[in-house]
Design a protein around this motif. Structure first.
Motif, mmCIF file in Angstrom:
data_model
loop_
_atom_site.group_PDB
_atom_site.id
_atom_site.type_symbol
_atom_site.label_atom_id
_atom_site.label_comp_id
_atom_site.label_asym_id
_atom_site.label_seq_id
_atom_site.Cartn_x
_atom_site.Cartn_y
_atom_site.Cartn_z
ATOM 1 N N GLY A 9 0.816 -1.217 0.000
ATOM 2 C CA GLY A 9 0.000 0.000 0.000
ATOM 3 C C GLY A 9 0.843 1.257 0.000
ATOM 4 N N THR A 10 1.899 1.255 0.783
ATOM 5 C CA THR A 10 2.798 2.405 0.846
ATOM 6 C C THR A 10 3.495 2.623 -0.495
ATOM 7 N N ALA A 11 3.923 1.542 -1.123
ATOM 8 C CA ALA A 11 4.601 1.656 -2.415
ATOM 9 C C ALA A 11 3.668 2.218 -3.477
ATOM 10 N N LEU A 12 2.398 1.849 -3.407
ATOM 11 C CA LEU A 12 1.442 2.347 -4.392
ATOM 12 C C LEU A 12 1.205 3.841 -4.227
ATOM 13 N N ILE A 13 1.138 4.284 -2.984
ATOM 14 C CA ILE A 13 0.827 5.688 -2.715
ATOM 15 C C ILE A 13 2.036 6.592 -2.932
ATOM 16 N N SER A 14 3.179 6.204 -2.379
ATOM 17 C CA SER A 14 4.299 7.142 -2.395
ATOM 18 C C SER A 14 5.586 6.606 -3.002
ATOM 19 N N GLY A 15 5.628 5.327 -3.306
ATOM 20 C CA GLY A 15 6.874 4.754 -3.795
ATOM 21 C C GLY A 15 6.993 4.774 -5.297
ATOM 22 N N PRO A 16 8.172 4.435 -5.793
ATOM 23 C CA PRO A 16 8.366 4.378 -7.240
ATOM 24 C C PRO A 16 7.683 3.145 -7.824
ATOM 25 N N LYS A 17 7.309 3.237 -9.080
ATOM 26 C CA LYS A 17 6.736 2.089 -9.773
ATOM 27 C C LYS A 17 7.861 1.410 -10.529
ATOM 28 N N ASN A 18 8.079 0.133 -10.240
ATOM 29 C CA ASN A 18 9.119 -0.609 -10.925
ATOM 30 C C ASN A 18 8.761 -2.094 -10.971
ATOM 31 N N GLU A 19 9.626 -2.881 -11.577
ATOM 32 C CA GLU A 19 9.372 -4.307 -11.753
ATOM 33 C C GLU A 19 9.261 -5.033 -10.416
ATOM 34 N N GLU A 20 10.059 -4.621 -9.447
ATOM 35 C CA GLU A 20 10.055 -5.290 -8.151
ATOM 36 C C GLU A 20 8.723 -5.093 -7.423
ATOM 37 N N ILE A 21 8.172 -3.888 -7.488
ATOM 38 C CA ILE A 21 6.892 -3.611 -6.836
ATOM 39 C C ILE A 21 5.786 -4.410 -7.526
ATOM 40 N N ILE A 45 -7.972 -7.672 -6.243
ATOM 41 C CA ILE A 45 -7.587 -6.254 -6.202
ATOM 42 C C ILE A 45 -6.079 -6.102 -6.369
ATOM 43 N N TYR A 46 -5.310 -6.938 -5.676
ATOM 44 C CA TYR A 46 -3.847 -6.871 -5.800
ATOM 45 C C TYR A 46 -3.402 -7.151 -7.233
ATOM 46 N N LEU A 47 -4.054 -8.115 -7.872
ATOM 47 C CA LEU A 47 -3.711 -8.421 -9.258
ATOM 48 C C LEU A 47 -4.032 -7.239 -10.161
ATOM 49 N N GLY A 48 -5.178 -6.620 -9.950
ATOM 50 C CA GLY A 48 -5.554 -5.447 -10.747
ATOM 51 C C GLY A 48 -4.576 -4.310 -10.572
ATOM 52 N N VAL A 49 -4.117 -4.105 -9.364
ATOM 53 C CA VAL A 49 -3.131 -3.050 -9.108
ATOM 54 C C VAL A 49 -1.820 -3.380 -9.819
ATOM 55 N N ALA A 50 -1.401 -4.641 -9.743
ATOM 56 C CA ALA A 50 -0.149 -5.041 -10.395
ATOM 57 C C ALA A 50 -0.222 -4.813 -11.893
ATOM 58 N N ILE A 51 -1.374 -5.141 -12.490
ATOM 59 C CA ILE A 51 -1.504 -5.035 -13.939
ATOM 60 C C ILE A 51 -1.797 -3.598 -14.370
ATOM 61 N N CYS A 52 -2.861 -3.029 -13.827
ATOM 62 C CA CYS A 52 -3.346 -1.730 -14.327
ATOM 63 C C CYS A 52 -2.548 -0.541 -13.818
ATOM 64 N N ARG A 53 -2.125 -0.576 -12.580
ATOM 65 C CA ARG A 53 -1.475 0.598 -12.011
ATOM 66 C C ARG A 53 0.039 0.567 -12.168
ATOM 67 N N ILE A 54 0.628 -0.605 -12.187
ATOM 68 C CA ILE A 54 2.088 -0.661 -12.200
ATOM 69 C C ILE A 54 2.628 -1.178 -13.532
ATOM 70 N N ALA A 55 2.262 -2.406 -13.910
ATOM 71 C CA ALA A 55 2.849 -3.037 -15.096
ATOM 72 C C ALA A 55 2.623 -2.207 -16.359
ATOM 73 N N GLN A 56 1.414 -1.719 -16.543
ATOM 74 C CA GLN A 56 1.156 -0.934 -17.742
ATOM 75 C C GLN A 56 1.767 0.462 -17.649
ATOM 76 N N ASP A 57 1.868 1.002 -16.447
ATOM 77 C CA ASP A 57 2.504 2.315 -16.288
ATOM 78 C C ASP A 57 3.990 2.285 -16.625
ATOM 79 N N ILE A 58 4.658 1.163 -16.348
ATOM 80 C CA ILE A 58 6.086 1.063 -16.661
ATOM 81 C C ILE A 58 6.317 0.300 -17.971
ATOM 82 N N ASN A 59 5.235 0.134 -18.741
ATOM 83 C CA ASN A 59 5.290 -0.436 -20.095
ATOM 84 C C ASN A 59 5.800 -1.870 -20.170
ATOM 85 N N LEU A 60 5.439 -2.685 -19.191
ATOM 86 C CA LEU A 60 5.800 -4.096 -19.272
ATOM 87 C C LEU A 60 5.034 -4.785 -20.397
ATOM 88 N N ASN A 61 3.906 -4.220 -20.780
ATOM 89 C CA ASN A 61 3.076 -4.820 -21.821
ATOM 90 C C ASN A 61 3.565 -4.507 -23.236
#
Length: 160
Positions: A9-21, A45-61
């Motif tokens: 939760g902390t990483a989503l709110i204030s941390g960087p978005k990266n592959e590890e997160i 919900i965790y899966l949705g966050v991993a896909i929609c908020r992080i993976a696509q934001d850092i262009n893993l797709n």
């Protein structure tokens, strides 16, 4: 697990978005604390966050077009594709398990072109990458099958 959820939760709110997160969210989704009630399950919900908020934001797709500079860079590019394929596979398998639609479309470029991806790098995880690709192909085939079933009007609305 409470610490992992707090860190996620902390990483989503204030941390960087990266592959590890993104990988951390996938792990929290895979190994949740068993809920007392079905409604309390947060895995989807965790899966949705991993896909929609992080993976696509850092262009893993997006397909990897960069030329590897060295061994470390090669492994980093390989890891990005592995994480995205795991996102795709978990999206499909979890969606099937919970009766929900997949977030990632079956037409995803990286997922559709992973047939021989596991052979492209000398640093692939022997046995793991090929398994990930085969499971990916199986899930995509299942999605085509499910689309045909749900498109059949007779099965959707049987005669009275």
């Amino acid at each position: 697990m409470q610490y992992a959820q707090l860190a996620a939760g902390t990483a989503l709110i204030s941390g960087p978005k990266n592959e590890e997160i993104c990988s951390a969210y996938l792990l929290v989704q895979l190994y949740p604390v068993p809920p007392k009630h079905w409604e309390e399950d947060r895995g989807w919900i965790y899966l949705g966050v991993a896909i929609c908020r992080i993976a696509q934001d850092i262009n893993l797709n997006c397909p990897m077009t960069a030329k590897p500079l060295n061994q470390h860079h090669t492994r980093r590019l390989l890891s990005r594709t592995q994480i995205w394929l795991n996102c795709f596979n978990l999206d499909r398998s979890t969606g099937t398990q919970y009766g929900k639609r997949a977030i990632i479309p079956n037409s995803d470029y990286v997922a559709r072109h992973c047939d021989m991806w596991w052979q492209l790098s000398p640093y692939d995880l022997s046995g793991f990458d090929i398994q990930t690709c085969i499971y990916n192909m199986e899930l995509r085939l299942m999605a085509v099958f499910m689309a045909k079933i749900y498109s059949d009007r007779v099965l959707q609305h049987p005669p009275l």
